[in-house]
Design a protein around this motif. Structure first.
Motif, PDB file in Angstrom:
ATOM      1  N   LEU A 169       0.846  -1.182   0.000  1.00 13.05           N
ATOM      2  CA  LEU A 169       0.000   0.000   0.000  1.00 13.05           C
ATOM      3  C   LEU A 169       0.888   1.241   0.000  1.00 13.05           C
ATOM      4  O   LEU A 169       1.954   1.253   0.616  1.00 13.05           O
ATOM      5  N   ALA A 170       0.419   2.268  -0.699  1.00 14.46           N
ATOM      6  CA  ALA A 170       1.131   3.543  -0.729  1.00 14.46           C
ATOM      7  C   ALA A 170       0.178   4.662  -0.360  1.00 14.46           C
ATOM      8  O   ALA A 170      -1.001   4.642  -0.727  1.00 14.46           O
TER       9      ALA A 170
ATOM     10  N   HIS B 180       6.014  17.798   8.479  1.00 16.15           N
ATOM     11  CA  HIS B 180       5.901  17.587   7.039  1.00 16.15           C
ATOM     12  C   HIS B 180       4.970  16.419   6.756  1.00 16.15           C
ATOM     13  O   HIS B 180       4.710  15.578   7.619  1.00 16.15           O
ATOM     14  N   GLY B 181       4.487  16.357   5.521  1.00 13.85           N
ATOM     15  CA  GLY B 181       3.845  15.157   5.022  1.00 13.85           C
ATOM     16  C   GLY B 181       4.892  14.291   4.355  1.00 13.85           C
ATOM     17  O   GLY B 181       5.756  14.797   3.621  1.00 13.85           O
ATOM     18  N   VAL B 182       4.868  12.990   4.623  1.00 14.30           N
ATOM     19  CA  VAL B 182       5.872  12.105   4.057  1.00 14.30           C
ATOM     20  C   VAL B 182       5.207  10.943   3.323  1.00 14.30           C
ATOM     21  O   VAL B 182       4.093  10.529   3.647  1.00 14.30           O
ATOM     22  N   LEU B 183       5.906  10.436   2.313  1.00 12.55           N
ATOM     23  CA  LEU B 183       5.441   9.260   1.601  1.00 12.55           C
ATOM     24  C   LEU B 183       5.586   8.045   2.508  1.00 12.55           C
ATOM     25  O   LEU B 183       6.644   7.794   3.078  1.00 12.55           O
ATOM     26  N   LYS B 184       4.495   7.282   2.642  1.00 13.50           N
ATOM     27  CA  LYS B 184       4.500   6.089   3.487  1.00 13.50           C
ATOM     28  C   LYS B 184       4.100   4.888   2.646  1.00 13.50           C
ATOM     29  O   LYS B 184       3.110   4.938   1.904  1.00 13.50           O
TER      30      LYS B 184
ATOM     31  N   LEU C 261       9.561   7.961   3.850  1.00 13.99           N
ATOM     32  CA  LEU C 261      10.674   8.693   3.252  1.00 13.99           C
ATOM     33  C   LEU C 261      10.783  10.083   3.854  1.00 13.99           C
ATOM     34  O   LEU C 261       9.896  10.921   3.666  1.00 13.99           O
ATOM     35  N   THR C 262      11.852  10.309   4.601  1.00 10.57           N
ATOM     36  CA  THR C 262      12.085  11.614   5.231  1.00 10.57           C
ATOM     37  C   THR C 262      13.356  12.279   4.728  1.00 10.57           C
ATOM     38  O   THR C 262      13.699  13.373   5.172  1.00 10.57           O
ATOM     39  N   ALA C 263      14.074  11.648   3.822  1.00  9.67           N
ATOM     40  CA  ALA C 263      15.294  12.216   3.247  1.00  9.67           C
ATOM     41  C   ALA C 263      15.449  11.667   1.827  1.00  9.67           C
ATOM     42  O   ALA C 263      15.004  10.539   1.541  1.00  9.67           O
ATOM     43  N   PRO C 264      16.046  12.483   0.921  1.00 12.12           N
ATOM     44  CA  PRO C 264      16.507  13.862   1.117  1.00 12.12           C
ATOM     45  C   PRO C 264      15.350  14.830   1.301  1.00 12.12           C
ATOM     46  O   PRO C 264      14.191  14.444   1.213  1.00 12.12           O
ATOM     47  N   ALA C 265      15.701  16.107   1.542  1.00 11.35           N
ATOM     48  CA  ALA C 265      14.670  17.101   1.830  1.00 11.35           C
ATOM     49  C   ALA C 265      13.649  17.223   0.708  1.00 11.35           C
ATOM     50  O   ALA C 265      12.491  17.572   0.947  1.00 11.35           O
TER      51      ALA C 265
END
Length: 465
Positions: A317-318, A331-335, A357-361
């Motif tokens: 799932l994404a 922030h909103g991050v891709l999970k 995903l919290t990096a790169p900025a």
């Protein structure tokens, strides 16, 4: 949702005359045979409009590969003054032009008329929209979404359409090619729902999935319906507390919505919504309580918008999780969440089966995920909005960014809206298709170099694809 409400009857209805609108070539939205609501001048499909001509607003919601081309579905305001927002189906050729052999000059526009039942049934104006599409092996097309219950109500009924390969309504399906499911008692306008996913079966039956909620919007529940090939409800599919032909999920979180389905033998896994929820439903219509934990797989935090099967079993799932602290700022991050075939966290993908995903900025501030595909080599493609710009991610099979792709594993598009409603960019693997600010991935070879405006073509060439 109060489960006693689910025992109320529903009605399968057909309604509305077929209205067909024109298509357009290249990047132009095509007008309807009826005058646009703004009084603009009509143009023939495949021609450029005169300067100053206003074309009806359209919204692409989903697409599927069809005979080497694409079928795109959504909604159009072509007949806004008379029938409201109507359901739209359009087919493009492999070169990106409107396929004028389909429907009426490439497009089919459908109005479901009035609410199915209710005190405002004398009003025709209401919104109809398609949110999902599937092309069957014989080339026929299933389209699903909602038909609104009238301009004075937020009620929405489930809507399903079947078209022949040439775009004509398939009248072997529910006698008219259209079916509408109304929830609740007669004359009630209490329920809001839409269909977001279609899963055809080998025997001609098919599932549609989405969500159903009371009009107060306090809770959205999974909704799964099974149809026979002829458009009738498959009443052998039964679940306690739900009408025959359906399984309506419980209040596991504040919002569950079927964003995708995966067939496992004779059962189906459906998932989406808050906390990346997933359940497995047997072919008889009961929930499999051996799946996940007491019948539910979930990962706390965030909302899932896409589901795919993983090679070797299991599924992915994404979505996104908002308000994640990174460097002292939210922030909103891709999970992404990986489950095993039995709904357990797949710890080989990440802790508790989760990658955020919290990096790169440059990956931060994800606000929407609308495309997901696993390539033949196991790499994962995800499309999302980042900093309000369309971005395509490519990840390794273990969830790491594939830094050989684009820049730091990402390909970006310009912030401004492109003037074309649909453009297609070829890749060495699956092909990426973008509708406005939404993108989907297809295996069809559907790229034509002449299809892009010059400025868009230059920008896309700079991405490294």
């Amino acid at each position: 949702m109060n489960h006693s409400v689910r025992k109320a009857g529903w009605v399968a209805l057909t309604a509305g005359a077929l209205l067909v609108g024109g298509g357009a070539c290249g990047g132009d939205d095509g007008p309807s045979d009826n005058p646009p609501s703004d009084g603009g001048t009509q143009t023939d499909a495949g021609t450029q409009p005169d300067a100053g001509t206003k074309l009806p607003a359209e919204e692409g919601r989903a697409l599927a590969a069809s005979n080497g081309g694409l079928v795109v579905v959504g909604a159009t305001e072509a007949n806004l003054a008379t029938t409201g927002v109507d359901l739209l189906v359009r087919r493009y050729t492999a070169s990106g032009e409107v396929d004028t052999s389909f429907g009426n000059q490439g497009s089919v526009v459908l109005d479901f008329e009035g609410p199915a039942k209710g005190p405002i049934s004398g009003q025709r104006e209401q919104d109809d929209r398609a949110d999902t599409v599937a092309v069957l092996p014989d080339g026929s097309i299933l389209v699903a979404g909602f038909a609104r219950g009238g301009s004075a109500s937020s009620s929405r009924d489930f809507a399903v359409v079947k078209l022949k390969a040439n775009g004509q309504l398939d009248t072997s399906f529910n006698k008219t090619g259209k079916s509408r499911l109304h929830f609740g008692e007669e004359n009630a306008v209490d329920f809001v729902g839409t269909l977001r996913s279609i899963l055809p079966l080998a025997d001609g039956r098919f599932y549609v999935g989405g969500f159903l909620t009371k009009s107060d919007g306090l809770d959205e529940d999974f909704a799964l319906i099974r149809y026979n090939a002829d458009g009738s409800l498959d009443t052998t599919f039964k679940s306690a507390g739900s009408p025959s032909g359906s399984w309506i999920g419980g209040a596991y979180t504040d919002a569950e919505s079927v964003q995708g389905m995966v067939l496992q033998g004779s059962s189906v896994v459906l998932a989406g919504g808050d906390n990346f929820a997933a359940v497995r439903i047997t072919s008889s219509g009961s929930q499999d309580l051996t799946f996940g934990t007491s019948g539910l797989a979930k990962s706390e935090g965030g909302q899932a918008h896409a589901l795919v099967a993983r090679p070797g079993g299991g599924f992915l799932l994404a979505g996104q999780r908002q308000d994640v602290q990174v460097g002292g700022t939210k922030h909103g991050v891709l999970k992404l969440v990986a489950y095993t075939a039995d709904g357990k966290p797949d710890v080989t993908f990440g802790p508790a089966g989760v990658r955020e995903l919290t990096a790169p900025a440059g990956v931060l501030d994800v606000v929407d995920v609308s495309g997901l595909r696993i390539q033949a080599d196991g790499k994962v493609l995800v499309f999302a909005d980042v900093y309000a710009k369309p971005v395509l991610f490519r990840l390794q099979a273990n969830g790491d960014l594939d830094t050989s792709f684009g820049t730091d594993g990402m390909v970006r598009w310009p912030e401004t809206q492109l003037t074309v409603p649909l453009f297609i960019r070829s890749t060495t693997g699956p092909k990426l298709t973008v509708l406005g600010d939404k993108a989907f991935v297809t295996d069809a070879n559907v790229y034509s170099a002449g299809f892009f405006p010059d400025e868009a073509r230059v920008l896309l060439k700079s991405t490294g694809l």
